[in-house]
Write a protein that holds these residues in place. Structure first.
Motif, PDB file in Angstrom:
ATOM      1  N   ASP A 150      -4.238  14.506   0.072  1.00  0.00           N
ATOM      2  CA  ASP A 150      -4.804  13.292   0.693  1.00  0.00           C
ATOM      3  C   ASP A 150      -3.743  12.190   0.793  1.00  0.00           C
ATOM      4  O   ASP A 150      -3.600  11.535   1.820  1.00  0.00           O
ATOM      5  CB  ASP A 150      -5.970  12.734  -0.148  1.00  0.00           C
ATOM      6  N   LYS A 167       0.464   8.921   8.045  1.00  0.00           N
ATOM      7  CA  LYS A 167      -0.090   7.939   9.001  1.00  0.00           C
ATOM      8  C   LYS A 167       0.742   6.665   8.991  1.00  0.00           C
ATOM      9  O   LYS A 167       1.080   6.119  10.038  1.00  0.00           O
ATOM     10  CB  LYS A 167      -1.537   7.600   8.621  1.00  0.00           C
ATOM     11  N   GLN A 189      -1.201  12.813   3.474  1.00  0.00           N
ATOM     12  CA  GLN A 189      -1.729  12.494   4.808  1.00  0.00           C
ATOM     13  C   GLN A 189      -1.679  10.992   5.069  1.00  0.00           C
ATOM     14  O   GLN A 189      -1.299  10.555   6.157  1.00  0.00           O
ATOM     15  CB  GLN A 189      -3.171  12.974   4.921  1.00  0.00           C
ATOM     16  N   LYS A 190      -2.062  10.205   4.044  1.00  0.00           N
ATOM     17  CA  LYS A 190      -2.046   8.751   4.212  1.00  0.00           C
ATOM     18  C   LYS A 190      -0.622   8.279   4.514  1.00  0.00           C
ATOM     19  O   LYS A 190      -0.407   7.444   5.378  1.00  0.00           O
ATOM     20  CB  LYS A 190      -2.530   8.060   2.921  1.00  0.00           C
ATOM     21  N   ILE A 208       1.078   4.210  -2.848  1.00  0.00           N
ATOM     22  CA  ILE A 208       0.771   5.622  -2.561  1.00  0.00           C
ATOM     23  C   ILE A 208       1.959   6.507  -2.979  1.00  0.00           C
ATOM     24  O   ILE A 208       1.785   7.569  -3.580  1.00  0.00           O
ATOM     25  CB  ILE A 208       0.455   5.831  -1.057  1.00  0.00           C
ATOM     26  N   ASN A 220       0.828  -1.192   0.000  1.00  0.00           N
ATOM     27  CA  ASN A 220       0.000   0.000   0.000  1.00  0.00           C
ATOM     28  C   ASN A 220       0.875   1.260   0.000  1.00  0.00           C
ATOM     29  O   ASN A 220       0.646   2.193  -0.761  1.00  0.00           O
ATOM     30  CB  ASN A 220      -0.885  -0.059   1.256  1.00  0.00           C
ATOM     31  N   GLU A 221       1.928   1.227   0.836  1.00  0.00           N
ATOM     32  CA  GLU A 221       2.796   2.400   0.963  1.00  0.00           C
ATOM     33  C   GLU A 221       3.488   2.715  -0.370  1.00  0.00           C
ATOM     34  O   GLU A 221       3.491   3.861  -0.827  1.00  0.00           O
ATOM     35  CB  GLU A 221       3.846   2.181   2.056  1.00  0.00           C
TER      36      GLU A 221
END
Ligand SMILES: Nc1nc2c(ncn2[C@@H]2O[C@H](COP(=O)(O)OP(=O)(O)OP(=O)(O)O)[C@@H](O)[C@H]2O)c(=O)[nH]1
Ligand SMILES: [Mg+2]
Length: 384
Positions: free
Chosen positions: A178, A185, A181-182, A127, A123-124
């Motif tokens: 967005d 986190k 920000q993800k 992104i 996922n990282e």
């Protein structure tokens, strides 16, 4: 999504580069060689490499018009639809070249971004790649917008075209914030995990792409991180625990590989992954002993580390792929130019044992240096 069981037929491409008098010929050759590897990694078949020697680059089309005509003919003849240019092209240059050759044009950044997009698994990483793609796209939208307003400009001409581009720009900006920000986190939860391991000695493997970082991680820790004869096989940080005789348990992390002239948006997006390097107690710089461009690759790695603020770390230089050396002179040259380095093959068990001994020696030397500095400092305080 790429179907690995039925991979698409490879896209036939022509690769073009421009050599100007102020360019270093050796570095230029390395760039072209790297571009060929990048094209193959991206799944393209390089049908022809076109080099043009020019005194000055052409502002509107980067490549000379005569050469573009020749390229266009070759593309028709050989059934290619794509031209890949070894340069960072402005959006207007891409458009102009596309018009001349009647085909698709990709520059170095787009090619690298495409490879990253294909290799992103977690996922990282996904992104980070999307963020880099949007950051690359944003100025292209801005450019298209300003180009449009310059041409049409003035009162009464602010039509839907401009509005649409404004909306697109705002959407891209919103998406970028967005994604940031993800990532923040994800980075927060990773740093919490790292704090838990804070008293264990941390080693990080860094280096040029395809030099064998993941293979060494596997050999040192017995893990099975993906290894491929491709550029940028690793995009994520894999961390493993291993035992170093004399030292005890240590934590080793693998990182994304470096390349000369990496698109800066990509470096910015992958910064958090590379920051693992900043937290390491010792950096293991992995080099490919069989490369023709050892010094250039070392300088690239060193420059990226300096940019990240970790060039001052304790560095252990490891030359890998010793089994690929055909003559004894290269090993000798390496030992003279990089006196504190070690030459190994990641596939040789005995070499891995020697590497562990060297890491242990290095860690202890560092500890001793720390203690002697501490006592030296103490004795000065005591003297006052
Ligand atoms: N001959 C030989 N090949 C090696 C050695 N170490 C690694 N390789 C090969 O080199 C290629 C790249 O290895 P990786 O471990 O994926 O390299 P990497 O530095 O992690 O590459 P990226 O993640 O793409 O940056 C693979 O084909 C490995 O099998 C070695 O000591 N000798
Ligand atoms: Mg790797």
């Amino acid at each position: 999504m790429i179907d690995i069981h039925n991979p698409p037929p490879s896209e036939k491409i022509i690769l073009a580069g421009i050599l100007t008098p102020e360019m270093n010929k050796d570095l230029f050759d390395e760039d072209i060689h790297e571009m060929e590897m990048l094209c193959t990694t991206a799944g393209a078949e390089v049908v022809e490499v076109v080099i043009q020697k020019m005194n000055n680059l052409k502002a509107s089309t980067y490549i000379g018009e005569g050469k573009l005509e020749q390229i266009s003919n070759t593309m028709k003849l050989k059934g290619c639809e794509t031209l890949i240019v070894d340069a960072e092209l402005a959006p207007s240059q891409i458009r102009n070249i596309e018009k001349c050759i009647n085909g698709k044009v990709i520059d170095r950044s787009q090619l690298i971004l495409d490879i990253f997009a294909q290799h992103a698994r977690t996922n990282e990483a996904k992104i980070q790649v999307e963020l880099a793609q949007l950051r690359t796209l944003y100025p292209r939208l801005t450019h298209a917008w300003s180009h449009f307003s310059q041409q049409v400009g003035g009162i009464g001409t602010r039509g839907p075209g401009e509005k649409q581009l404004e909306i697109d720009r705002r959407l891209v900006q919103k998406k970028i914030s967005d994604l940031k920000q993800k990532l923040e986190k994800i980075e927060l939860s990773r740093s919490t995990q790292r704090k838990k391991r804070s008293d264990t000695i941390k080693l990080t493997l860094v280096g040029y792409t395809n030099v064998g970082k993941s293979t060494i991680l596997n050999s040192l820790s017995g893990s099975k991180v993906k290894v491929e004869n491709k550029l940028f096989a690793t995009l994520d940080t894999s961390t493993r625990r291993t035992y170093i005789p004399g030292t005890g348990e240590v934590v080793i992390s693998d990182t994304v590989g470096f390349l000369r002239k990496l698109p800066h948006h990509l470096v910015a997006s992958f910064k958090s992954t590379l920051e693992v390097a900043l937290e390491a107690d010792i950096l293991l710089i992995i080099m490919d002993a069989s490369s023709q461009w050892i010094d250039q690759q070392f300088n690239t790695v060193y420059d990226v580390l300096n940019d990240l603020g970790s060039g001052h770390k304790h560095l252990l230089i490891i030359f890998n792929k010793a089994d690929c050396l055909n003559d004894p002179f290269t090993a000798k040259k390496i030992s003279i130019a990089y006196p504190d380095s070690i030459l190994i093959s990641a596939y040789n068990e005995n070499d891995i044992k020697l590497l562990k001994e060297r890491i242990n020696f290095f860690i202890n030397r560092r500890k001793n240096m720390f203690f002697s500095l501490y006592f030296f400092h103490d004795s000065i305080i005591g003297f006052q």
